[in-house]
Design an enzyme around this catalytic site. Structure first.
Site, mmCIF file in Angstrom:
data_model
loop_
_atom_site.group_PDB
_atom_site.id
_atom_site.type_symbol
_atom_site.label_atom_id
_atom_site.label_comp_id
_atom_site.label_asym_id
_atom_site.label_seq_id
_atom_site.Cartn_x
_atom_site.Cartn_y
_atom_site.Cartn_z
ATOM 1 N N CYS A 149 85.270 64.575 21.650
ATOM 2 C CA CYS A 149 85.789 63.301 22.148
ATOM 3 C C CYS A 149 84.703 62.251 22.329
ATOM 4 C CB CYS A 149 86.546 63.527 23.457
ATOM 5 S SG CYS A 149 87.871 64.732 23.257
ATOM 6 N N PHE B 234 84.332 68.256 24.396
ATOM 7 C CA PHE B 234 84.232 69.710 24.419
ATOM 8 C C PHE B 234 82.892 70.123 23.797
ATOM 9 C CE2 PHE B 234 89.040 71.032 24.277
ATOM 10 C CZ PHE B 234 89.207 70.463 25.521
ATOM 11 N N HIS C 149 94.678 59.939 25.245
ATOM 12 C CA HIS C 149 93.348 60.364 24.815
ATOM 13 C C HIS C 149 93.320 60.439 23.291
ATOM 14 C CE1 HIS C 149 89.501 61.995 24.577
ATOM 15 N NE2 HIS C 149 89.595 63.039 25.374
ATOM 16 N N HIS D 153 85.434 57.978 31.205
ATOM 17 C CA HIS D 153 86.095 58.951 30.323
ATOM 18 C C HIS D 153 87.492 59.239 30.879
ATOM 19 C CE1 HIS D 153 86.336 61.864 27.187
ATOM 20 N NE2 HIS D 153 86.495 62.885 28.029
ATOM 21 N N GLU E 205 83.185 62.972 37.241
ATOM 22 C CA GLU E 205 82.709 61.671 36.765
ATOM 23 C C GLU E 205 82.551 60.698 37.924
ATOM 24 O OE1 GLU E 205 83.514 58.528 33.107
ATOM 25 O OE2 GLU E 205 85.086 59.958 33.639
ATOM 26 N N LYS F 237 92.615 55.271 29.214
ATOM 27 C CA LYS F 237 93.408 56.406 28.722
ATOM 28 C C LYS F 237 94.733 56.514 29.472
ATOM 29 C CE LYS F 237 89.681 59.473 27.086
ATOM 30 N NZ LYS F 237 88.472 58.717 27.497
#
Length: 420
Positions: free
Chosen positions: A166, A406, A343, A306, A317, A338
């Site tokens: 991502c 990831f 996403h 994110h 975060e 998002k």
């Protein structure tokens, strides 16, 4: 060696909330969700039956039928976004040195729809032997969107895609930035595209328990920083940014949206899919980005986080922002777009960089939607301004965009107001 300055001169988008940049931005600042029941395949047996699909897209309006055999959906979306961005930048390509225009266009997964279709057809008809479409491999591979854009326009500069889950398109934008400031190119067409709303895409993420299962209310499923969040909402789409060497842009009289300040990268070195619970990698990537930009925390006005709406990711975060920005963290606007776009996986960095660029240009912070009073998470500090539910007007000198993938991949980009 004196590094060259890099500016943004064109934007293109095709997303779950808009067919171009203008409609995407309008939906974003008005808090419109792109989440709907899945139509791209029969999801009735999936745990998650909704996603943020690109709506009303007919590839026949953009490609000749013969050519479509060569394009996976992710490449189709990439080319459409690149066309808008290149036109927006206003190039006279007959006057440009095409050897100095490159393409760095990224995907986290790439042609999963093509892979799924071809391998599925083989197993249905395996008694006939291995019969595959001759375009199977070139349609599927994750670099081919960059190749298509290069071939369509004749761009002969650096050409490739980056893959970091991502974080892919943020890594790609950082590469594009560095190629230009080191003098390797005058212009880089950069961005990200993804089209993984397939049975294997949704089923695979469901197996990881990564997706929201709020099937009774898709529009409210992506709810970053809410206690009731239960996973991210899968999305598809593409966004393209035209990055250009400043003097080259000025010489041709280009409009300039913003300047790229710097880029940062780091790794969590922690877990296959989860971010570090203390936000160690997130802290490092933001510090690296500020250092690269030669900026201080106090120079930043907005962070596009994110913010995937996952149980572990959002609090970590938030902790990282407080650690890096200190007391200034409480003066920032923070938001997760998002909550509206879903996403977009490998394209997430590109759409969120675009949100930062337009926030800088227009002085508007897009919101984090779907938060309700009483849905506070004790792990999250709500004294921070998450720009809940409604856009806010603000002069934005500089904005920072976080993307995490990831594998522990972290990438961060700063955009700032252009001053000659």
């Amino acid at each position: 060696m004196e590094l060259k300055r890099v500016v943004v001169t064109g934007l293109g988008a095709i997303t779950p909330i808009g067919s171009n940049v203008a409609s995407t931005w309008d939906a974003m600042i008005n808090g419109v969700s792109g989440a709907k029941p899945i139509t791209l395949f029969d999801a009735s047996k999936c745990k998650t039956q909704f996603a943020c699909e690109v709506k009303g897209f007919d590839p026949n309006e953009h490609f000749e039928r013969k050519e479509l055999r060569k394009f996976d959906r992710y490449s189709q979306l990439a080319v459409v976004s690149a066309k808008e961005a290149i036109e927006d930048a206003g190039f006279d390509l007959e006057k440009e040195n095409l050897d100095k225009i490159g393409v760095v266009f990224s995907a986290g997964i790439g042609g999963i729809g093509t892979f799924e279709s071809e391998v599925g057809n083989y197993y249905l008809n395996q008694d006939m032997g291995p019969k595959f479409n001759p375009f199977f491999i070139p349609k599927m591979i994750g670099d081919i969107a960059a190749g298509h854009i290069s071939m369509i326009y004749g761009f002969r500069g650096p050409n490739y895609g980056t893959v970091s889950a991502c974080a892919s398109s943020t890594n790609g934008a950082i590469d594009a930035f560095n190629l230009i400031r080191l003098g390797k190119a005058n212009v880089i067409v950069t961005g990200g595209s993804e089209a993984a709303i397939t049975i294997s895409g949704v089923g695979g993420f469901n197996a990881l328990t990564a997706l929201s299962t709020r099937n009774n209310s898709p529009e409210t499923a992506s709810r970053p920083f809410s206690a009731s969040r239960d996973g991210f909402v899968m999305a598809e789409g593409a966004v393209c940014l035209i990055l250009e060497e400043m003097e080259h842009a000025l010489a041709r009289g280009a409009k300039i949206y913003a300047e790229i300040g710097g880029g940062g990268m780091s790794a969590d070195a922690y877990h296959l899919t989860a971010s570090h619970p203390d936000g160690l990698g997130a802290m490092l990537v933001m510090r690296n980005c500020l250092e690269d930009a030669e900026m201080t925390p106090e120079d930043i006005d907005y962070i596009n986080v994110h913010g995937t709406s996952t149980p572990v990711g959002d609090p970590s975060e938030s902790k990282a922002i407080k650690e890096v920005f200190g007391e200034h963290a409480y003066k920032l606007n923070i938001s997760s777009t998002k909550s509206m776009t879903g996403h977009m996986l490998g394209a997430a960095g590109a759409v969120e960089a675009m949100a930062c660029i337009l926030a800088v240009k227009n002085g508007i912070i897009p919101p984090t939607i779907n938060f309700t009073e009483g849905d506070e998470d004790p792990e999250i500090d709500y004294k921070l301004n998450y720009t809940f539910n409604k856009a806010q007007k603000r002069d934005v000198r500089a904005a920072l965009s976080n993307t995490f993938g990831f594998g522990g991949h972290n990438a961060c980009l700063i955009v700032k107001k252009f001053e000659k």
